[in-house]
Design an enzyme around this catalytic site. Structure first.
Site, mmCIF file in Angstrom:
data_model
loop_
_atom_site.group_PDB
_atom_site.id
_atom_site.type_symbol
_atom_site.label_atom_id
_atom_site.label_comp_id
_atom_site.label_asym_id
_atom_site.label_seq_id
_atom_site.Cartn_x
_atom_site.Cartn_y
_atom_site.Cartn_z
ATOM 1 C CB THR A 48 20.676 29.200 -49.715
ATOM 2 O OG1 THR A 48 19.772 28.828 -48.458
ATOM 3 C CG2 THR A 48 20.514 30.672 -49.728
ATOM 4 N N GLY B 246 23.418 22.035 -48.876
ATOM 5 C CA GLY B 246 22.228 21.758 -49.219
ATOM 6 C C GLY B 246 21.925 21.781 -50.735
ATOM 7 N NE ARG C 87 -3.753 14.551 -35.083
ATOM 8 C CZ ARG C 87 -4.388 14.458 -34.072
ATOM 9 N NH1 ARG C 87 -4.530 15.348 -32.801
ATOM 10 N NH2 ARG C 87 -5.223 13.382 -34.048
ATOM 11 N NE ARG D 7 18.073 20.470 -49.048
ATOM 12 C CZ ARG D 7 18.998 20.349 -48.114
ATOM 13 N NH1 ARG D 7 18.826 20.923 -47.094
ATOM 14 N NH2 ARG D 7 19.601 19.206 -48.075
ATOM 15 C CG ASP E 119 17.710 28.438 -45.688
ATOM 16 O OD1 ASP E 119 16.636 27.843 -45.864
ATOM 17 O OD2 ASP E 119 18.632 28.444 -44.773
ATOM 18 N NE ARG F 89 21.643 26.447 -41.610
ATOM 19 C CZ ARG F 89 22.336 25.202 -41.659
ATOM 20 N NH1 ARG F 89 22.135 24.488 -40.560
ATOM 21 N NH2 ARG F 89 22.414 24.921 -42.729
#
Ligand code: F6P
Length: 348
Positions: free
Chosen positions: A124, A10, A272, A281, A126, A170
């Site tokens: 990353t 990514g 919501r 990203r 993440d 993730r």
């Protein structure tokens, strides 16, 4: 030396500062650089681009990657390793600098065993890569998520609603935790701590019992539900898709909607959900990510110059160090439990 550079997995803000730094430092050290386009795909198909001073001019502030990226896995392609070695040979390459996360660098580890001289750069949003305190891209994502939570706050308050915001992450809850704490989220859910919808509802109810009319729930896309709602075959993630990428990862997304529906049904509060997705990203890297990317790129070029291959640059404390690239594979750097405890003081 002739050094190949590629970006895989990514994309994330900070890749261009790394590429620029690798090129500028390599030139100063007397080496030449070329780029492989679209990650390992460019290596398999021998798609290259010139990568000199001109090509990296004006890219420091730009998000994404000028080289392009993909999730192509060399080892999922028949004779992939052989093709990659042939490409390196054809281009007269002496060394490679792959910039990527666990998957991209996992391929690099195998190629290093096959004799490729390389130095990895960790990336990353993440922030879950072992061996380094921070990966570039993470800080930008956290800031984007925090600003979004700030915006959601004002509308949640005006309408007396519960708002569930899903952020990326993730396997680890770094983005959810940092953005949740910085944005004042009332409930923060991370993959490392499976949650029960019942507990989340109880927490929101307690907050509303004290007179609050709105709540913000921040949830990692990889958050696991203990028993309820829609789970995958292992009973772990809450999903909207079962599609997998070339590295076998399930494409996540959907926990916020499932959770928002449950909260509204169980508590009767209007609820919501918002999925931040790839907005996290995209765009310009923060100063932190530009500086970290620059430091990584310079050190990677220096390591190649010193002929210290099979290494990965890393940030430990405030120092750029280098570690054995083999040390990164197999494990995920989970959210620090001490950080998690901090957020618990702010629950309801
Ligand atoms: O690995 C970074 C990441 O942004 C994860 O947070 C997310 O799950 C995944 O990539 C999404 O990947 P893509 O949409 O590029 O397939």
């Amino acid at each position: 030396m002739k050094i190949g550079v590629l970006t895989g997995g990514g994309d994330c803000p900070g890749l261009n500062p790394v590429i620029r730094a690798v090129v500028r430092a390599s030139l100063k050290l007397g080496h030449e650089t070329i780029g492989f386009r679209h990650g390992w795909k460019g290596v398999l198909e021998n798609i290259t681009m010139p990568l000199g001073r001109e090509e990296v001019s004006g890219i420091l502030h730009r998000g994404g990657t000028i080289l392009g990226t993909s999730r192509t896995n060399v080892y999922k392609v028949e004779n992939g390793e052989q093709q990659a070695l042939e490409t390196f040979e054809k281009n007269g390459l002496d060394a490679l600098i792959p910039i990527g996360g666990e998957d991209t660098l996992g391929v690099a580890v195998k190629l290093a065993k096959a004799g490729v001289k390389l130095v990895g750069v960790p990336k990353t949003i993440d922030n879950d890569l072992m061996g380094t305190d921070f990966t570039f891209g993470f800080d930008t994502s956290v800031n984007v998520a925090m600003e979004s939570i700030d915006r959601l706050h004002t509308t949640a308050e005006s309408h007396s609603r519960v708002l569930v915001v899903e952020v990326m992450g993730r396997h680890a809850g770094w983005i959810a935790w940092y953005a949740g704490v910085a944005g004042g989220g009332d409930v923060i859910l991370v993959p490392e701590h499976p949650f029960s919808v019942e507990d989340v509802c109880a927490q929101i109810q307690r907050r509303h019992d004290t007179g609050k009319s709105f709540s913000i729930v921040v949830v990692s896309e990889g958050a696991k539900v203990a028993t309820e709602a829609a789970t995958d075959e292992d009973g772990s993630y809450v999903l909207s898709s079962m599609k997998k990428d070339a590295f076998g990862h399930v494409m996540l997304g959907g926990v916020a909607k499932v959770l928002a529906d449950e909260i509204e049904d169980r508590l009767g509060f209007e609820t919501r959900h918002t999925v931040l997705g790839h907005i996290q990203r995209g765009g310009s890297p923060t100063a932190f990510d530009r500086v970290l990317g620059t430091r990584y790129g310079v050190r990677a070029a220096e390591l190649v110059h010193e002929q210290r291959f099979g290494r990965m640059v890393a940030l430990q404390g405030n120092k750029i160090v280098d570690i054995d690239i083999n040390d990164i594979s197999g494990a995920i750097k989970e959210l620090d439990p001490d950080l998690y405890k901090v957020a618990e003081y702010f629950a309801d």
